[in-house]
Design a protein around this motif. Structure first.
Motif, mmCIF file in Angstrom:
data_model
loop_
_atom_site.group_PDB
_atom_site.id
_atom_site.type_symbol
_atom_site.label_atom_id
_atom_site.label_comp_id
_atom_site.label_asym_id
_atom_site.label_seq_id
_atom_site.Cartn_x
_atom_site.Cartn_y
_atom_site.Cartn_z
ATOM 1 N N ASP A 191 0.795 -1.247 -0.001
ATOM 2 C CA ASP A 191 -0.054 0.058 -0.072
ATOM 3 C C ASP A 191 0.793 1.153 0.025
ATOM 4 O OD1 ASP A 191 -2.302 -1.600 -0.036
ATOM 5 O OD2 ASP A 191 -2.552 -1.451 2.124
ATOM 6 N N THR A 192 2.036 1.145 0.664
ATOM 7 C CA THR A 192 2.765 2.348 0.771
ATOM 8 C C THR A 192 3.849 2.275 -0.304
ATOM 9 O OG1 THR A 192 4.141 1.202 2.325
ATOM 10 C CG2 THR A 192 2.574 2.710 3.220
ATOM 11 N N ARG A 193 4.135 1.576 -1.199
ATOM 12 C CA ARG A 193 5.134 1.232 -2.030
ATOM 13 C C ARG A 193 6.300 1.168 -1.584
ATOM 14 N NH1 ARG A 193 4.366 1.466 -7.068
ATOM 15 N NH2 ARG A 193 6.372 2.168 -7.531
ATOM 16 N N LEU A 194 6.474 0.569 -0.140
ATOM 17 C CA LEU A 194 7.727 0.390 0.245
ATOM 18 C C LEU A 194 8.242 -0.832 -0.053
ATOM 19 C CD1 LEU A 194 7.422 1.554 3.868
ATOM 20 C CD2 LEU A 194 8.912 2.654 2.373
ATOM 21 N N ILE A 195 7.233 -1.708 -0.863
ATOM 22 C CA ILE A 195 7.454 -2.962 -1.249
ATOM 23 C C ILE A 195 8.681 -3.004 -2.442
ATOM 24 C CG2 ILE A 195 5.852 -3.094 -3.235
ATOM 25 C CD1 ILE A 195 6.879 -5.950 -0.652
ATOM 26 N N VAL A 196 8.683 -1.773 -3.006
ATOM 27 C CA VAL A 196 9.486 -1.589 -4.168
ATOM 28 C C VAL A 196 10.980 -1.848 -3.645
ATOM 29 C CG1 VAL A 196 10.565 -0.113 -6.099
ATOM 30 C CG2 VAL A 196 7.937 -0.470 -5.671
ATOM 31 N N PRO A 197 11.425 -0.767 -2.603
ATOM 32 C CA PRO A 197 12.886 -0.993 -2.314
ATOM 33 C C PRO A 197 13.200 -2.286 -1.628
ATOM 34 C CG PRO A 197 11.724 0.830 -1.168
ATOM 35 C CD PRO A 197 11.015 0.410 -2.165
ATOM 36 N N ILE A 198 12.250 -2.514 -0.684
ATOM 37 C CA ILE A 198 12.354 -3.901 -0.044
ATOM 38 C C ILE A 198 12.423 -5.008 -1.019
ATOM 39 C CG2 ILE A 198 11.151 -5.383 1.386
ATOM 40 C CD1 ILE A 198 9.665 -3.129 2.873
ATOM 41 N N GLY A 199 11.590 -5.101 -2.105
ATOM 42 C CA GLY A 199 11.718 -6.144 -3.031
ATOM 43 C C GLY A 199 13.196 -6.213 -3.755
ATOM 44 N N GLU A 200 13.642 -5.078 -4.047
ATOM 45 C CA GLU A 200 14.947 -4.927 -4.624
ATOM 46 C C GLU A 200 15.870 -5.577 -3.709
ATOM 47 O OE1 GLU A 200 16.076 -0.917 -5.676
ATOM 48 O OE2 GLU A 200 14.278 -0.540 -6.705
ATOM 49 N N TRP A 201 15.900 -5.322 -2.243
ATOM 50 C CA TRP A 201 16.592 -5.953 -1.238
ATOM 51 C C TRP A 201 16.462 -7.407 -1.311
ATOM 52 C CZ3 TRP A 201 16.057 -8.871 2.979
ATOM 53 C CH2 TRP A 201 17.281 -9.274 3.633
ATOM 54 N N VAL A 202 15.428 -7.822 -1.321
ATOM 55 C CA VAL A 202 15.233 -9.331 -1.395
ATOM 56 C C VAL A 202 15.611 -9.957 -2.516
ATOM 57 C CG1 VAL A 202 13.251 -11.045 -1.637
ATOM 58 C CG2 VAL A 202 12.971 -9.104 -0.006
ATOM 59 N N LEU A 203 15.402 -9.415 -3.645
ATOM 60 C CA LEU A 203 15.867 -9.883 -4.930
ATOM 61 C C LEU A 203 17.749 -9.994 -5.028
ATOM 62 C CD1 LEU A 203 14.894 -11.046 -7.769
ATOM 63 C CD2 LEU A 203 15.237 -8.711 -8.462
ATOM 64 N N ARG A 204 18.045 -9.014 -4.471
ATOM 65 C CA ARG A 204 19.733 -8.887 -4.730
ATOM 66 C C ARG A 204 20.104 -10.195 -3.615
ATOM 67 N NH1 ARG A 204 19.887 -4.145 -4.230
ATOM 68 N NH2 ARG A 204 20.092 -3.953 -2.082
ATOM 69 N N GLU A 205 19.370 -9.916 -2.250
ATOM 70 C CA GLU A 205 20.018 -10.835 -1.345
ATOM 71 C C GLU A 205 19.911 -12.364 -1.801
ATOM 72 O OE1 GLU A 205 21.694 -11.334 2.541
ATOM 73 O OE2 GLU A 205 21.678 -9.897 1.160
ATOM 74 N N ALA A 206 18.575 -12.610 -2.264
ATOM 75 C CA ALA A 206 18.366 -14.005 -2.536
ATOM 76 C C ALA A 206 19.390 -14.460 -3.570
ATOM 77 C CB ALA A 206 16.825 -14.132 -3.073
ATOM 78 N N CYS A 207 19.708 -13.521 -4.717
ATOM 79 C CA CYS A 207 20.600 -13.885 -5.610
ATOM 80 C C CYS A 207 21.839 -14.362 -5.106
ATOM 81 C CB CYS A 207 20.727 -12.963 -6.781
ATOM 82 S SG CYS A 207 19.196 -12.583 -8.013
ATOM 83 N N ALA A 258 12.444 -4.489 -14.624
ATOM 84 C CA ALA A 258 13.365 -5.243 -15.332
ATOM 85 C C ALA A 258 14.994 -4.843 -15.340
ATOM 86 C CB ALA A 258 13.134 -5.375 -16.924
ATOM 87 N N SER A 259 14.920 -3.853 -15.280
ATOM 88 C CA SER A 259 16.359 -3.301 -14.701
ATOM 89 C C SER A 259 16.906 -3.931 -13.335
ATOM 90 C CB SER A 259 16.542 -1.566 -14.968
ATOM 91 O OG SER A 259 16.242 -1.364 -16.142
ATOM 92 N N THR A 260 15.786 -3.770 -12.463
ATOM 93 C CA THR A 260 16.241 -4.254 -11.046
ATOM 94 C C THR A 260 16.620 -5.507 -11.264
ATOM 95 O OG1 THR A 260 14.663 -2.595 -10.042
ATOM 96 C CG2 THR A 260 15.338 -4.524 -9.013
ATOM 97 N N VAL A 319 17.957 -7.255 -13.876
ATOM 98 C CA VAL A 319 19.508 -7.246 -14.262
ATOM 99 C C VAL A 319 20.511 -6.832 -13.211
ATOM 100 C CG1 VAL A 319 20.731 -6.002 -16.195
ATOM 101 C CG2 VAL A 319 18.344 -6.757 -16.530
ATOM 102 N N ASN A 320 20.155 -5.724 -12.619
ATOM 103 C CA ASN A 320 21.107 -5.090 -11.543
ATOM 104 C C ASN A 320 21.581 -6.417 -10.657
ATOM 105 O OD1 ASN A 320 21.193 -2.719 -13.045
ATOM 106 N ND2 ASN A 320 19.818 -1.823 -11.696
ATOM 107 N N ALA A 321 20.271 -7.041 -10.279
ATOM 108 C CA ALA A 321 20.720 -8.052 -9.269
ATOM 109 C C ALA A 321 21.333 -9.352 -9.793
ATOM 110 C CB ALA A 321 19.370 -8.523 -8.548
ATOM 111 N N LEU A 322 21.166 -9.666 -10.919
ATOM 112 C CA LEU A 322 21.998 -10.457 -11.561
ATOM 113 C C LEU A 322 23.392 -10.105 -11.592
ATOM 114 C CD1 LEU A 322 19.357 -12.043 -14.292
ATOM 115 C CD2 LEU A 322 20.100 -13.169 -12.054
#
Length: 792
Positions: A594-610, A637-639, A641-644
């Motif tokens: 709802d607060t769109r905090l999921i976007v930066p949190i999701g970036e962290w999750v994606l990078r940490e999982a990789c 999509a760029s997010t 790519v950056n994580a990979l």
């Protein structure tokens, strides 16, 4: 694949390398090709070899006659006659060998045959070396040039006649040319030697290029012939089948060349339907009234525009019977390119269509309770809001949550909990009128849509009836159980102008009801300060959670259904807040979205999982859940790519999991973003299939790698629920036909694992194979496995 076409496919598999890609040794026959068969390539080269034999031997005969005339009276007669006899014998054996090889090309050519043919080519070259080396000793210097002219003609002929057999042509060219070079060198004609050497090099190069060109043509011809054979075999098999039929119409769209099976599909005799309008026969009474179904209109337009179509689903009326046909057709042209009608294939797919409709119906209902699921409730609420807007009335949405259900579920098990939910559903159905629709949102949450809520006493009465009825004791497997219920309601359009807003406000009212002691009904009010304050505090903590390092990832294993070996881990986000302690994902994930905090949190999750996946064996994948807010962000999509790139993880090891709800908000953007991710090499899984929005259409539009069957279907199937079993079988069948895999979620014991395996699911996830664990525990598992292997 039909067995009748097996041998054709085997041959085609041997033609996968183009001649331009063949090594020189393979082209000449000196080595095996990297793929395919040596014998198969030789048979292609020799296929038409016998056709040039006569012309090739005739040229040798004329050349021999020229040599005999040139040296008659100069060289001894016995020498000339002996040479002529040897040449004749060599040409005779060449003739026989050529025809033997041409016959063998119908099957395969052995290497011994090939070597004999090359030896014969070399022998013929030696025979032609005699005139320039021996006969010219008896003539004048000009005779050497004359003999070389004859040899040059034969070399050029070899490059032409023997282009299909390049090694034979090269042997003849090199040996014959070498003899000429030797003779001219002995006589001191060095300049001429250089010319001849250059000529030989050009001839050899031309022979090789000609061989590649010839083989290219032969492979193309063979491919076309084999495709034609496949088509013929398939047509023959098609005609012998029982389900499909051929159809054909002329320029006036009248049926022509009626096959018995097509006539049977129409329910008439072939002679009766010959020449009748196609559309008239399949439109029933609609032909007279002009009322055609849209699919029949589509067919008529395609026929009118003379455009090809494939797998077109058409609703036809044959007498009083409604059927569904799947038709494919293409315009038919005569030899002059003139349009003469249509021809195509058709099949009766009525049974499959009805099965698909049933699957779609079941996907809109909760299999455990038989109540409408979230998607159905949202549709009903949307219709109610439209009705209220049209008639200036009101509608209402009641959200119901069971009190103390979690304790029962945890203490007595999910089977008891599921039976309890089924009884709750029966009680809810018993108290609603035609003006209301009750359904299950998921878990222990239910809802009721009141279409006409002009009488608020009726809304209050329904809510109180729910509370009173659900609080009565339940008898489940000899257990007397007590649960209560809390109800939150919102009235549209006063409390929300959209379905989502009304549902969210009813949810806020439900939170107030639960905080108020449970067992009560609360209307939504703009001044729900308590919920707003709690939300504000939680949101404030959530905004700092990332920078404080309060997030961590747990990983739950996904195993192969057959071998039970781990194939991937699903990354699960956990939050241990400094102010709130351990916060449930059910609570903070919706807030983050709802607060769109999921976007930066999701970036962290994606990078940490990789990053964590880089510590695992190279064949283990990692799956990351992505919310709609993340997916619809313009740079998602760029997010990825950056994580990979930052972690070095191979794209194929990353699987993005999405739910069906993402397509409701922005279908086009979601589909385009997922296509970009797939293009990177990542895979995309569809999570919680069938529990929310209908996803059958998106399975066709997007190349999902995996369909995750929701736990509710797994639990229903474990209890023998026919609808759950039907849905799982249908999902597995659809996934197999679309080249997707299936993962069953929520498998908690060996019995469920065995059932899911028997139903055809490829992968399994659940507590039976492992609970969510920390990254360190995952690495410890792999280290232990490696240690066990070394010990073994």
């Amino acid at each position: 694949m039909s067995p009748i076409c097996g041998h054709v496919v085997d041959n085609r598999s041997e033609l996968q390398i183009l001649p331009a890609d063949l090594p020189l040794g393979a082209l000449l026959g000196l080595s095996d090709p990297p793929l395919g068969s040596w014998a198969r390539l030789r048979s292609l080269q020799y296929a038409n070899f016998a056709k040039v034999t006569l012309g090739r031997l005739l040229s040798h005969g004329i050349a021999g006659l020229v040599v005999l005339i040139l040296f008659f009276g100069k060289a001894p007669v016995w020498l000339l006659l002996g040479w002529a006899v040897i040449l004749g014998v060599a040409l005779y054996y060449s003739y026989r060998m050529d025809h033997q090889l041409a016959d063998s090309s119908l099957g395969t050519i052995g290497k011994s045959q090939f070597r004999r043919h090359m030896a014969l080519s070399a022998l013929l070259a030696v025979v032609w070396g005699v005139p320039v080396l021996v006969f010219t000793r008896f003539g004048v210097p000009a005779d050497e040039l004359a003999v070389w002219g004859v040899q040059a003609m034969l070399i050029a002929g070899a490059a032409l006649w023997l282009s299909s057999v390049p090694l034979g042509a090269i042997l003849f060219t090199v040996i014959t040319g070498a003899c000429a070079i030797l003779a001219l060198t002995l006589d001191g004609h060095i300049a001429m030697v250089a010319v001849i050497a250059a000529f030989i090099a050009v001839a050899v190069a031309g022979t090789i290029q000609g061989a590649r060109t010839h083989l290219t043509a032969r492979i193309a011809e063979a491919g076309v012939a084999e495709k034609n054979e496949v088509v013929s075999l398939l047509l023959r098999e098609f005609e012998e089948s029982e389900a499909d039929w051929l159809w054909q119409v002329d320029t006036a769209r009248r049926i022509r060349s009626v096959s018995p099976r097509f006539a049977y599909a129409l329910g008439q005799e072939p002679e009766k339907v010959e020449g009748m309008p196609f559309l008239q026969l399949i439109s029933g009474e609609g032909w007279d009234t002009g009322q055609f179904p849209p699919s029949l209109h589509d067919l008529a337009e395609r026929l009118k525009r003379r455009e090809s179509f494939s797998n077109l689903i058409v609703r036809v009326t044959l007498g009083k019977q409604q059927k569904w046909w799947e038709l494919s057709g293409t315009p038919k042209l005569d030899d002059e390119g003139k349009f003469v009608g249509f021809r195509g294939v058709g099949s009766d797919v009525t049974e499959q269509r009805e099965s698909s409709d049933k699957i779609a119906y079941l996907a809109r209902y909760d299999t455990l309770t038989g109540l409408p699921n979230r998607m159905m409730l949202m549709e009903a609420l949307g219709d109610a809001m439209k009705y209220a807007d049209q008639w200036r009335s009101r509608c209402a949405f009641l959200m119901i949550d069971l009190d103390r259900f979690k304790q029962i579920n945890d203490s007595l098990g999910h089977q008891i909990g599921d039976r309890l939910l089924a009884q709750v559903a029966e009680r809810l159905k018993s108290l609603v009128s035609p003006n209301e629709l009750c359904g299950r949102l998921g878990g222990d949450e239910f809802a009721i849509v009141v279409r006409d809520a002009s009488d608020m006493q009726r809304v209050n009465g329904v809510a109180q009836s729910v509370i009173n009825l659900l609080s009565q004791p339940y008898d489940v497997d000899n257990h007397t159980l007590y649960v209560g219920s809390s109800v939150g309601s919102a009235v549209g359009p006063r409390d929300g102008a959209t379905v989502e807003t009304l549902m969210r406000n009813a949810d806020l009212a439900l939170y107030r009801a639960k905080d108020s002691g449970r067992g009560v009904h609360v209307h939504f009010e703009p001044a729900l300060h308590h919920d707003a304050e709690e939300r504000r505090k939680l949101e404030l903590s959530l905004r700092h959670a990332l920078e404080r390092g309060e997030f961590a990832l747990n990983f739950q294993p996904v195993v192969d259904a057959r071998s039970e070996a781990v194939v991937s881990f699903e990354a699960l986000l956990r939050w241990n807040s400094r102010e709130h302690g351990s916060v449930s994902p059910v609570k903070f994930i919706p807030l983050a979205e709802d607060t769109r905090l999921i976007v930066p949190i999701g970036e962290w999750v994606l990078r940490e999982a990789c990053r964590e996946a880089m510590h695992w064996p190279g064949h283990i994948k990692v799956a990351v859940n992505v919310s709609g807010e993340q997916l619809l962000a313009p740079d998602f999509a760029s997010t990825v790519v950056n994580a990979l790139s930052a972690t070095g993880l191979d794209p194929w090891r990353l699987e993005i999991e999405v739910t069906e709800s993402i397509f409701v908000r922005d279908d086009v953007t979601a589909r385009n973003t997922l296509e970009e991710i797939i293009a990177l090499g990542c895979s995309v899984a569809l999570d919680d299939f069938g529990t929310g929005y209908s996803s059958l259409g998106y399975l066709r539009k997007l190349r999902f790698s995996t369909i995750k069957v929701d736990r509710s279907f797994v639990q229903g199937a474990a209890k023998g629920n026919a609808e759950s079993l039907a849905i799982i079988r249908a999902v597995v069948a659809m996934a197999d036909s679309l080249d997707m895999t299936t993962t069953a979620e929520g498998v908690e014991n060996a019995t469920e694992a065995r059932l899911i395996r028997d139903l055809g699911c490829k992968k399994i996830q659940g507590y039976h194979f492992g609970r969510p664990m920390s990254a360190a525990d995952v690495q410890r598992i792999f280290r232990q496995r490696d240690s066990d292997r070394q010990t073994a």
